[in-house]
Design a protein around this motif. Structure first.
Motif, PDB file in Angstrom:
ATOM      1  N   LYS A   1       3.419  -3.165 -12.592  1.00 26.20           N
ATOM      2  CA  LYS A   1       2.500  -3.811 -11.650  1.00 26.20           C
ATOM      3  C   LYS A   1       1.068  -3.305 -11.873  1.00 26.20           C
ATOM      4  O   LYS A   1       0.512  -2.578 -11.043  1.00 26.20           O
ATOM      5  CB  LYS A   1       2.926  -3.545 -10.207  1.00 26.20           C
TER       6      LYS A   1
ATOM      7  N   PHE B   1      -2.102  -4.929  -9.072  1.00 26.09           N
ATOM      8  CA  PHE B   1      -2.222  -4.534  -7.669  1.00 26.09           C
ATOM      9  C   PHE B   1      -1.495  -3.236  -7.336  1.00 26.09           C
ATOM     10  O   PHE B   1      -1.600  -2.733  -6.223  1.00 26.09           O
ATOM     11  CB  PHE B   1      -1.702  -5.659  -6.764  1.00 26.09           C
ATOM     12  N   GLY B   2      -0.757  -2.674  -8.274  1.00 26.37           N
ATOM     13  CA  GLY B   2      -0.074  -1.409  -8.041  1.00 26.37           C
ATOM     14  C   GLY B   2       1.149  -1.544  -7.153  1.00 26.37           C
ATOM     15  O   GLY B   2       1.475  -2.630  -6.655  1.00 26.37           O
TER      16      GLY B   2
ATOM     17  N   GLY C   1      -3.708  -0.286  -8.668  1.00 23.96           N
ATOM     18  CA  GLY C   1      -3.944  -1.264  -9.708  1.00 23.96           C
ATOM     19  C   GLY C   1      -5.200  -1.023 -10.521  1.00 23.96           C
ATOM     20  O   GLY C   1      -5.891  -0.010 -10.388  1.00 23.96           O
TER      21      GLY C   1
END
Length: 379
Positions: free
Chosen positions: A273, A276-277, A305
């Motif tokens: 990811k 956006f983390g 992110g």
């Protein structure tokens, strides 16, 4: 401004010596919460009353907003205590208000506050070595107020770097001895490596700085001959001894618990990811399967992110280049930013323990001062 001097020193002590976290561990949640709220309130009060005010450091504010914003997208903790809001608020208060505090503080203020922290490490090792086990801290490595030995080592390194701006040579040398002694007591590999790096750069700048390595030798003699070595973690201490003995260096011990192995456990998670983390706290938490990422750069991209990560890289690249440009007149700025950047590769407490951001903002302020009025910078 004199009426605000006590508040300034209380704030520097609370923030730079990690007193809220220390109070939480040693005196309980009530004390920890009280000192945490007190530090935030005093910072707001100082910002409101101090004159002249200094402009808040916009890059750090943008970075904080972006990190907490993006890391909130996938935040999935059961947050019954509003932990996310509290930590976001505390961090933004520090980012927004601390510039005025740092603007009105001298290098010597930081030096002496950190010296108190270094003395707490020495007291921890010599007077209260059993306290670590009693409070579930790292055994055999000492950290005083800072709780974590790696974090304590970084604080000692910054104090050591600031010593080069102290006018009194006797105080400078005494400080270098105490910061080196306290740093060695942490048994931090990062401390030893960065301490050597700072000394090499300092000697390159001026041969007058040859005294610091001699102080280091004196510290090692004290540690090896006058300290009860049974209080130390045996594997780390023997590895330290092997650096200076006749036999081979114990490289296997130095490789144990390698941070690179820890980081590798998170690479797949980060690439899964990248935009956006995974959300706030996902890489920081210690679980049965993961030990915590122990790297601020990976933490930022893994939880928030690519956007906050690029801002973070941009900030520290700017500080590194600009501090290098002022190395001739203010070498401590380069030392500090190198210490902070290297500390961020081994820790993930950037958003909870504020030394790294505070000293980063301090370097940012000093760079602005030097650009505006280079002939007026003095301590």
């Amino acid at each position: 401004m004199r009426a605000l001097e006590p508040i300034k020193y209380i704030l520097l002590f609370l923030l730079l010596c990690n007193i809220p976290a220390y109070s939480l561990v040693y005196f309980g949640p009530g004390s920890g919460a009280t000192t945490s709220v007190l530090s935030s309130l005093l910072l707001i009060i100082y910002f409101a009353l101090a004159k002249p005010k200094h402009k808040p450091p916009l890059p750090f504010i943008i970075f904080g907003l972006m990190f907490f914003c993006f890391s909130s997208f996938n935040y999935s903790e059961v947050d019954t205590t509003n932990f996310f809001i509290k930590e976001f608020s505390r961090f933004m208060i520090v980012a927004f208000c601390s510039a005025t505090l740092l603007y009105h503080s001298k290098t010597s203020d930081f030096f002496f506050i950190l010296l108190i922290g270094a003395l707490s490490i020495i007291c921890n090792a010599i007077l209260f070595p059993e306290a670590n086990a009693e409070h579930n801290l790292v055994i055999g490595r000492f950290s005083g107020f800072f709780l974590n030995p790696n974090y304590a080592g970084s604080a000692c390194l910054i104090g050591f770097a600031l010593s080069y701006r102290i006018n009194s040579r006797y105080i400078m040398l005494a400080g270098q001895f105490l910061f080196t002694f306290a740093g060695i007591l942490t048994l931090s590999r990062t401390f030893v490596i960065v301490w050597l790096l700072i000394n090499l750069i300092a000697i390159y700048k001026s041969r007058k700085n040859l005294m610091a390595p001699l102080i280091g030798v004196g510290v090692l003699l004290v540690v090896f001959t006058m300290t009860d070595t049974k209080i130390f973690a045996s594997n780390r201490f023997s590895a330290l001894e092997s650096f200076f003995g006749d036999g081979p260096v114990e490289t296997e011990t130095l490789k144990e618990d390698s941070r690179t192995d820890t980081w590798a456990m998170y690479y797949d998670m980060i690439t899964d990811k990248p935009l956006f983390g995974h959300g706030f706290m996902k890489l920081q938490k210690h679980t049965s399967e993961l030990p915590g990422v122990h790297n601020t750069y990976l933490l930022v991209i893994g939880e928030g992110g690519i956007v906050p990560f690029l801002i973070l890289i941009g900030i520290y690249f700017y500080l590194l280049i600009k501090s290098y440009n002022h190395f001739g007149s203010h070498p401590e700025l380069l030392y500090i930013i190198l210490i902070v950047m290297l500390s961020m590769t081994t820790g993930h407490t950037y958003f909870f323990i504020y030394n790294n951001i505070l000293f980063s903002i301090y370097v940012f302020i000093m760079i602005k001062k030097l650009k505006a009025m280079p002939s007026l910078i003095s301590d």
